[in-house]
Scaffold this motif. Structure first.
Motif, PDB file in Angstrom:
ATOM      1  N   TYR A 453       0.757  -1.329  -0.061  1.00 37.72           N
ATOM      2  CA  TYR A 453       0.037  -0.073   0.012  1.00 37.72           C
ATOM      3  C   TYR A 453       1.039   1.312   0.032  1.00 37.72           C
ATOM      4  N   VAL A 454       1.943   1.071   0.823  1.00 40.88           N
ATOM      5  CA  VAL A 454       2.771   2.395   1.140  1.00 40.88           C
ATOM      6  C   VAL A 454       3.521   2.519  -0.309  1.00 40.88           C
ATOM      7  N   LEU A 455       3.931   1.397  -1.006  1.00 42.58           N
ATOM      8  CA  LEU A 455       4.691   1.621  -2.472  1.00 42.58           C
ATOM      9  C   LEU A 455       3.870   2.150  -3.473  1.00 42.58           C
ATOM     10  N   TYR A 456       2.589   1.700  -3.484  1.00 44.57           N
ATOM     11  CA  TYR A 456       1.614   1.974  -4.488  1.00 44.57           C
ATOM     12  C   TYR A 456       1.509   3.635  -4.357  1.00 44.57           C
ATOM     13  N   CYS A 457       1.075   4.139  -2.966  1.00 46.78           N
ATOM     14  CA  CYS A 457       0.895   5.549  -2.689  1.00 46.78           C
ATOM     15  C   CYS A 457       2.271   6.422  -3.387  1.00 46.78           C
ATOM     16  N   HIS A 458       3.224   5.865  -3.000  1.00 46.77           N
ATOM     17  CA  HIS A 458       4.520   6.600  -3.386  1.00 46.77           C
ATOM     18  C   HIS A 458       4.717   6.701  -4.707  1.00 46.77           C
ATOM     19  N   ALA A 459       4.248   5.375  -5.508  1.00 43.48           N
ATOM     20  CA  ALA A 459       4.469   5.482  -7.235  1.00 43.48           C
ATOM     21  C   ALA A 459       3.423   6.196  -7.639  1.00 43.48           C
ATOM     22  N   ARG A 460       2.155   6.399  -7.151  1.00 44.34           N
ATOM     23  CA  ARG A 460       1.221   7.384  -7.685  1.00 44.34           C
ATOM     24  C   ARG A 460       1.887   8.831  -7.371  1.00 44.34           C
ATOM     25  N   SER A 461       2.303   9.301  -6.436  1.00 45.50           N
ATOM     26  CA  SER A 461       2.765  10.703  -6.136  1.00 45.50           C
ATOM     27  C   SER A 461       4.113  10.639  -7.164  1.00 45.50           C
ATOM     28  N   LEU A 462       5.086   9.913  -7.461  1.00 42.81           N
ATOM     29  CA  LEU A 462       5.916  10.113  -8.010  1.00 42.81           C
ATOM     30  C   LEU A 462       5.547  10.042  -9.517  1.00 42.81           C
ATOM     31  N   ALA A 463       4.436   9.424  -9.922  1.00 44.40           N
ATOM     32  CA  ALA A 463       4.173   9.348 -11.407  1.00 44.40           C
ATOM     33  C   ALA A 463       3.187  10.762 -11.755  1.00 44.40           C
ATOM     34  N   GLU A 464       2.409  11.465 -10.635  1.00 42.53           N
ATOM     35  CA  GLU A 464       1.749  12.734 -10.941  1.00 42.53           C
ATOM     36  C   GLU A 464       2.782  13.723 -10.932  1.00 42.53           C
ATOM     37  N   ASN A 465       3.806  13.595 -10.239  1.00 40.69           N
ATOM     38  CA  ASN A 465       4.984  14.668 -10.256  1.00 40.69           C
ATOM     39  C   ASN A 465       5.458  14.742 -11.684  1.00 40.69           C
ATOM     40  N   ALA A 466       5.903  13.190 -12.106  1.00 38.73           N
ATOM     41  CA  ALA A 466       6.718  13.311 -13.530  1.00 38.73           C
ATOM     42  C   ALA A 466       5.550  13.817 -14.479  1.00 38.73           C
ATOM     43  N   LEU A 467       4.205  13.384 -14.221  1.00 39.30           N
ATOM     44  CA  LEU A 467       3.266  13.908 -15.462  1.00 39.30           C
ATOM     45  C   LEU A 467       3.220  15.331 -15.492  1.00 39.30           C
ATOM     46  N   GLN A 468       3.212  15.951 -14.468  1.00 42.77           N
ATOM     47  CA  GLN A 468       2.991  17.385 -14.567  1.00 42.77           C
ATOM     48  C   GLN A 468       4.211  18.035 -15.174  1.00 42.77           C
ATOM     49  N   LYS A 469       5.388  17.441 -14.879  1.00 42.59           N
ATOM     50  CA  LYS A 469       6.464  18.030 -15.481  1.00 42.59           C
ATOM     51  C   LYS A 469       6.586  17.803 -17.009  1.00 42.59           C
ATOM     52  N   PHE A 470       6.014  16.535 -17.405  1.00 42.04           N
ATOM     53  CA  PHE A 470       6.168  16.250 -18.783  1.00 42.04           C
ATOM     54  C   PHE A 470       5.041  17.165 -19.506  1.00 42.04           C
ATOM     55  N   GLN A 471       3.923  17.706 -18.817  1.00 39.02           N
ATOM     56  CA  GLN A 471       2.900  18.483 -19.456  1.00 39.02           C
ATOM     57  C   GLN A 471       3.354  19.808 -19.457  1.00 39.02           C
ATOM     58  N   SER A 472       4.438  20.292 -18.686  1.00 37.04           N
ATOM     59  CA  SER A 472       4.747  21.520 -18.931  1.00 37.04           C
ATOM     60  C   SER A 472       5.834  21.804 -19.791  1.00 37.04           C
ATOM     61  N   VAL A 473       6.400  20.570 -20.227  1.00 41.25           N
ATOM     62  CA  VAL A 473       7.284  21.046 -21.458  1.00 41.25           C
ATOM     63  C   VAL A 473       6.614  21.150 -22.630  1.00 41.25           C
ATOM     64  N   ASN A 474       7.210  21.724 -23.882  1.00 44.53           N
ATOM     65  CA  ASN A 474       6.441  22.205 -24.822  1.00 44.53           C
ATOM     66  C   ASN A 474       6.285  21.142 -25.832  1.00 44.53           C
ATOM     67  N   ASN A 475       7.479  20.397 -26.001  1.00 41.14           N
ATOM     68  CA  ASN A 475       7.291  19.468 -26.993  1.00 41.14           C
ATOM     69  C   ASN A 475       7.582  17.904 -25.983  1.00 41.14           C
ATOM     70  N   GLY A 476       6.713  17.669 -25.222  1.00 51.07           N
ATOM     71  CA  GLY A 476       6.410  16.438 -24.230  1.00 51.07           C
ATOM     72  C   GLY A 476       6.226  15.218 -25.017  1.00 51.07           C
ATOM     73  N   ASP A 477       6.729  14.150 -24.684  1.00 56.53           N
ATOM     74  CA  ASP A 477       6.351  12.749 -25.413  1.00 56.53           C
ATOM     75  C   ASP A 477       5.027  12.407 -25.105  1.00 56.53           C
ATOM     76  N   GLU A 478       4.318  12.374 -26.055  1.00 59.56           N
ATOM     77  CA  GLU A 478       2.744  11.900 -25.876  1.00 59.56           C
ATOM     78  C   GLU A 478       2.600  10.636 -25.314  1.00 59.56           C
ATOM     79  N   ALA A 479       3.445   9.714 -25.650  1.00 54.46           N
ATOM     80  CA  ALA A 479       3.475   8.090 -25.406  1.00 54.46           C
ATOM     81  C   ALA A 479       3.750   8.179 -23.862  1.00 54.46           C
ATOM     82  N   VAL A 480       4.842   8.927 -23.188  1.00 61.56           N
ATOM     83  CA  VAL A 480       5.064   8.673 -22.002  1.00 61.56           C
ATOM     84  C   VAL A 480       4.205   9.460 -21.076  1.00 61.56           C
TER      85      VAL A 480
END
Length: 601
Positions: A453-480
């Motif tokens: 449970y703890v690892l899933y929650c931590h993975a979710r926070s990491l994924a949301e952080n990475a998603l936010q940074k990818f979306q802020s980039v102009n030419n973000g990889d759509e597949a990622v």
């Protein structure tokens, strides 16, 4: 003498003539089946021509000895095999294996590292001429002494040898084409008759001859065969294709050398690095051609094994280029400009090599994910465990870290290199989220709900952080970005499942414990099972049915516990608090004494 393993492939038609005027019996040999069996069992399954040549030599020695057809003990006296000599089928085997020995020796010389030199090539062609000579003799003898099928196979074998010789000599392409077509026509006709195994072998030989025919047509000018089609043909397997592959590799190397003459720069991140060494040019050009094949439109139809093979060739080419660059650096002397150019080229080639390594490992992750949900795949392979994906993401994190360090190193950090390093950091964030998710899956399968449970929650926070940074980039990889969104949803659903499972297991824990305690039995057996020693007066099987996996009921082993009576254990706690009466008046008194008593004490 041990029996020949291919005895089933040899027969003698009409061994008992009815009268003395009848023609001698015709011998029958399944030439292709005999040779294919010997080649696959003695080295050519793995392309080991040295082992096969030694087998042919040993086979000939046994045949000469068994036939008593030796060439003298001291001085060598050559004994020719003629029509009158062939009185049994083993004489034909002598001629056939002599041709095979010469052919395998030629192919062995063809496999020399970096290709045969001029002297070795002369020797190679000489061995092929010897193979053609013995194959022609074999066809002539089979036409007289063999039946019609044996004669046809011998003719096809001789035509193949003649075509191989002309193919290696790079001359008389019309004659080589005619010989290959003649052999193909014979095998196509033989594929219609005989047993199933022989038909399959003939069809395989037709497929092996087809690339050589197409290449001869290309050299003659009757075919518009492209380089990509030649490479696709070169991916086929078979002993008959090894000569074609060697020729194809030599042709491609020559074409690369001509093309590399016009290649003077290497482009990377908008920068141009001059290339002065011809070997470096050829290696880089080879790697770029393989990259085009990997990124082409027909790549989706390639199996993963083929793609991994292309990646291995790319790595080999870039490593060769790096070796040439570093040898140039060692011999550059004190020229600073040359050293700076070579250092920049080495950095660029190393960075491209790091990118291809990440792509290869990502493909391995994709293959492992496809097997994660399956128990068995089409090839009956085991399913992927989450721990294997964790290990692959560890490799990807290490690869991105090394690539980022390589690009960001140096005195002058250019804007393009800084942007590339930032992309590597973004990729590493996505890889960390994926790694944490699959680490949670491994804990979940182990039944550790809290950790999962703890690892899933931590993975979710990491994924949301990475998603936010990818979306802020102009030419973000759509597949990622799409993968990260899917990962966030999976982390949320899996964390909810683990939470619910943990609560259910906690609520059921006392009930499960009471059930286990209530089921404890001193005998250790809940169900009464009658063993053989308890019912000796009844005729009944105690072993059970052979088709059912059950233990035999002869006697219980290990023996079960039994309750037995024991003496009671008494703890005398009042002993230390009782005053017992004195018994001194009952003790015997010693009244003896005297001088000697006192002396001896």
């Amino acid at each position: 003498m041990r029996k020949e393993s291919q005895a089933s492939a040899m027969e003698i038609d009409d061994p008992k003539p009815k009268n003395s005027d009848q023609i001698s019996p015709k011998f029958s040999i399944n030439v292709l089946q005999l040779l294919k069996s010997a080649q696959m069992q003695h080295g050519l399954r793995h392309g080991d021509y040295t082992r096969y040549r030694r087998y042919c030599t040993a086979r000939l020695r046994r045949l000469y000895k068994s036939l008593k057809f030796t060439h003298g003990r001291g001085k060598y006296n050559r004994r020719a095999i003629t029509e009158s000599t062939v009185t049994e089928v083993r004489y034909l085997h002598v001629v056939l294996y002599t041709a095979e020995r010469a052919w395998s020796h030629a192919m062995e010389k063809r496999q020399v590292l970096d290709g045969p030199n001029a002297r070795q090539r002369i020797y190679l062609i000489g061995r092929l001429r010897k193979a053609v000579k013995w194959a022609t003799l074999f066809a002539q003898l089979c036409a007289i002494k063999g039946d019609s099928r044996t004669s046809l196979e011998a003719e096809a074998y001789a035509s193949f040898m003649k075509g191989s010789l002309l193919f290696e000599q790079d001359q008389n392409w019309d004659t080589a084409l005619m010989n290959f077509k003649s052999a193909r026509a014979v095998y196509e006709e033989l594929a219609k008759y005989g047993d199933l195994e022989n038909q399959v072998l003939c069809r395989e030989r037709v497929e092996e001859l087809e690339p050589s025919i197409r290449y001869c047509l290309h050299k003659v000018g009757e075919s518009n065969l492209q380089a990509s089609e030649l490479l696709q043909i070169g991916e086929m397997e078979g002993p008959a294709l090894d000569l074609f592959k060697a020729k194809l590799e030599a042709v491609m190397a020559e074409a690369r050398s001509q093309q590399a003459a016009s290649m003077t720069e290497f482009h990377w991140l908008g920068h141009r690095f001059p290339i002065s060494n011809p070997k470096t040019r050829v290696s880089i050009l080879k790697a770029q051609e393989l990259e085009k094949d990997l990124l082409g439109s027909s790549t989706n139809s390639l199996p993963p094994e083929k793609k991994l093979g292309i990646f291995d060739k790319i790595f080999t080419a870039y490593h060769e280029a790096r070796g040439c660059i570093r040898s140039d650096l060692a011999s550059a002397g004190n020229s600073e400009n040359v050293k700076d150019d070579l250092n920049g080229l080495d950095k660029a080639v190393s960075a491209v090599l790091g990118e291809r390594t990440i792509e290869r490992n990502q493909m391995l992750v994709t293959i492992a994910k496809s097997k994660l949900t399956k128990r068995r795949d089409d090839k009956n392979e085991k399913a992927t465990k989450p721990e294997e994906l964790v290990r692959l993401y560890d490799l990807l994190l290490q690869n991105t870290s090394d690539l980022s360090d390589l690009v960001s190193s140096g005195r002058d950090r250019k804007p393009e290199e800084m942007a590339f390093a930032d992309e590597c950091e973004l990729k590493s964030l996505a890889f960390r989220a994926e790694r944490c998710f699959f680490l949670g899956k491994s804990y979940s399968l182990a039944g550790k709900r809290v950790e999962a449970y703890v690892l899933y929650c931590h993975a979710r926070s990491l994924a949301e952080n990475a998603l936010q940074k990818f979306q802020s980039v102009n030419n973000g990889d759509e597949a990622v970005i799409k993968e990260l969104k899917t990962l966030c949803d999976e982390c949320r659903s899996n964390s909810c499942i683990e939470h619910a499972m943990g609560i259910m297991e906690e609520l059921k824990a006392p009930e499960n414990l009471s059930k286990k305690i209530s089921s404890i039995n001193l005998s250790g057996v809940d169900k009464k099972v009658e063993f053989l020693l308890e019912k000796l007066n009844v005729y009944e099987s105690a072993v059970g049915d052979a088709n059912v996996k059950s233990a035999p009921r002869i006697e219980a082993f290990p023996p079960s516990f039994q309750s037995i009576p024991r003496n009671p254990i008494v703890l005398d706690l009042a002993y230390n608090h009782i005053d017992f009466p004195s018994l001194q008046h009952r003790m015997r008194k010693d009244k003896s004494g005297g001088f000697l008593k006192r002396f001896w004490g």
